[in-house]
Structure formats: C-alpha cells, structure tokens
Design a protein around this motif. Structure first.
Motif, short mmCIF file in Angstrom:
data_model
loop_
_atom_site.label_atom_id
_atom_site.label_comp_id
_atom_site.label_asym_id
_atom_site.label_seq_id
_atom_site.Cartn_x
_atom_site.Cartn_y
_atom_site.Cartn_z
N ARG A 1 -6.31 6.36 4.26
CA ARG A 1 -5.72 5.16 4.84
C ARG A 1 -5.62 5.27 6.36
O ARG A 1 -6.01 4.36 7.09
CB ARG A 1 -4.32 4.98 4.24
N ILE B 1 0.89 4.16 -2.92
CA ILE B 1 0.67 5.58 -2.63
C ILE B 1 1.87 6.41 -3.08
O ILE B 1 1.70 7.51 -3.62
CB ILE B 1 0.36 5.78 -1.13
N ARG B 2 3.06 5.90 -2.88
CA ARG B 2 4.28 6.61 -3.27
C ARG B 2 4.30 6.92 -4.77
O ARG B 2 4.91 7.89 -5.20
CB ARG B 2 5.49 5.75 -2.89
N ALA C 1 -1.66 11.31 -3.45
CA ALA C 1 -0.92 10.56 -2.43
C ALA C 1 -1.30 11.06 -1.04
O ALA C 1 -1.56 10.26 -0.14
CB ALA C 1 0.58 10.68 -2.66
N LEU D 1 1.64 7.66 -6.63
CA LEU D 1 0.54 8.54 -7.03
C LEU D 1 1.03 9.98 -7.18
O LEU D 1 2.06 10.35 -6.61
CB LEU D 1 -0.58 8.51 -5.98
N THR E 1 -8.55 5.69 -7.07
CA THR E 1 -8.17 7.07 -7.33
C THR E 1 -8.59 7.42 -8.75
O THR E 1 -8.30 6.71 -9.69
CB THR E 1 -6.66 7.29 -7.14
N SER F 1 -5.70 -1.55 -6.27
CA SER F 1 -5.95 -0.36 -5.44
C SER F 1 -5.73 -0.70 -3.97
O SER F 1 -5.83 -1.87 -3.58
CB SER F 1 -7.40 0.10 -5.61
N PRO F 2 -5.49 0.32 -3.14
CA PRO F 2 -5.45 0.07 -1.70
C PRO F 2 -6.82 -0.45 -1.25
O PRO F 2 -7.86 0.10 -1.63
CB PRO F 2 -5.16 1.44 -1.10
N VAL G 1 0.84 -1.20 0.00
CA VAL G 1 0.00 0.00 0.00
C VAL G 1 0.88 1.25 0.00
O VAL G 1 0.63 2.20 -0.75
CB VAL G 1 -0.98 -0.01 1.19
N THR G 2 1.93 1.24 0.80
CA THR G 2 2.86 2.36 0.83
C THR G 2 3.47 2.59 -0.54
O THR G 2 3.55 3.73 -1.02
CB THR G 2 3.96 2.11 1.89
N THR H 1 -4.95 9.98 -0.32
CA THR H 1 -5.03 8.53 -0.11
C THR H 1 -4.41 8.14 1.22
O THR H 1 -4.95 7.30 1.95
CB THR H 1 -4.36 7.79 -1.29
N GLU H 2 -3.29 8.75 1.57
CA GLU H 2 -2.66 8.46 2.87
C GLU H 2 -3.56 8.90 4.02
O GLU H 2 -3.67 8.19 5.03
CB GLU H 2 -1.30 9.15 2.96
#
Length: 137
Positions: A32, A17-18, A25, A20, A76, A50-51, A13-14, A28-29
C-alpha cells in the motif's frame, strides 16, 4: 448519500488490513505504501473485496466495464499477495515484473514477502508510472 465507485476511502483499507493475519497485514501495508508513494494521482478504496488503487484525476467518459480508472487490486492468498492490474496489457513492463497474458488484459505481480516487495519496489512503481502515463484524459 451513496458513495461513487471511486471515492478515496483509506479508512476502509486500513480496516481491511487490520483484519488480516499479521504477516499479510505487514506485507499488504508495505505494498500500500509503495503504491501510494508512486504518485498523488493514485487513491485507494476497497473494490472486489480487496484493497484497490485507482486513478483519481480527470478522464474522458468510458464504459465502467473497461476498468480504465482501476490501476491494481491486492488479493491476499494463503502464502502471497497477488497484485492484479485489470488493464495491465497496456503497460510497457521494461523491468519484466508483470506475469500473465490473459485475454481480458490482466497482468499480475506475485509477492511472497516484504523482501520480495523491496526487491521489486522500483519495478512496481515503474509499472504504475507507465500505466498513469497512458490514462485517457
């Protein structure tokens, strides 16, 4: 050794996101964090590209196509994040934050910014808590 469909995998997941756009990002973080803070019975991984967040406790056996362990997925989009609850039709949405009424049971929350999330954070967490209360253990 292969992973099960429901292994907790925060690193994936990290990484997602990194990769995006920075605005997405950050949103989304923040989503999360809000989701994971709701309850320790919520875990994360990548599903449907996707997450995704799932119930990590014990459950009665079920058909995997029923998605009974899947809580929500963050898709997203160009200008917003779409939080999809695959079995959202079971949720008592007291705050009225869920959208849609699809035949397959999906319900959604659309968030365009961190301000949108902050405005709907408690409602989002209430939806997750209601979902968790209905898990067939």
């Amino acid at each position: 050794m292969s992973k099960s469909a429901y292994d907790h995998d925060p690193q994936s997941v990290t990484e997602f996101i990194r990769n995006l756009h920075p605005d997405f990002a950050a949103l989304t973080e923040a989503i999360r964090t809000a989701v994971l803070e709701t309850d320790t019975l919520v875990s994360e991984h990548i599903k449907w590209n996707s997450p995704a967040f799932f119930y990590n406790g014990d459950m009665k056996p079920f058909d995997p196509k029923e998605y009974k362990r899947d809580i929500l997925v963050i898709h997203t989009r160009k200008n917003y994040a779409l939080l999809v609850f695959p079995t959202g039709n079971i949720i008592d949405d007291r705050d009225g934050v869920l959208e849609g009424n699809y035949a397959d049971g999906r319900r959604m929350i659309r968030l365009g910014s961190i301000a949108d999330l902050n405005k709907n954070r408690i409602a989002l967490q209430n939806v997750i808590k209601d979902w968790l209360a209905k898990v067939e253990q």
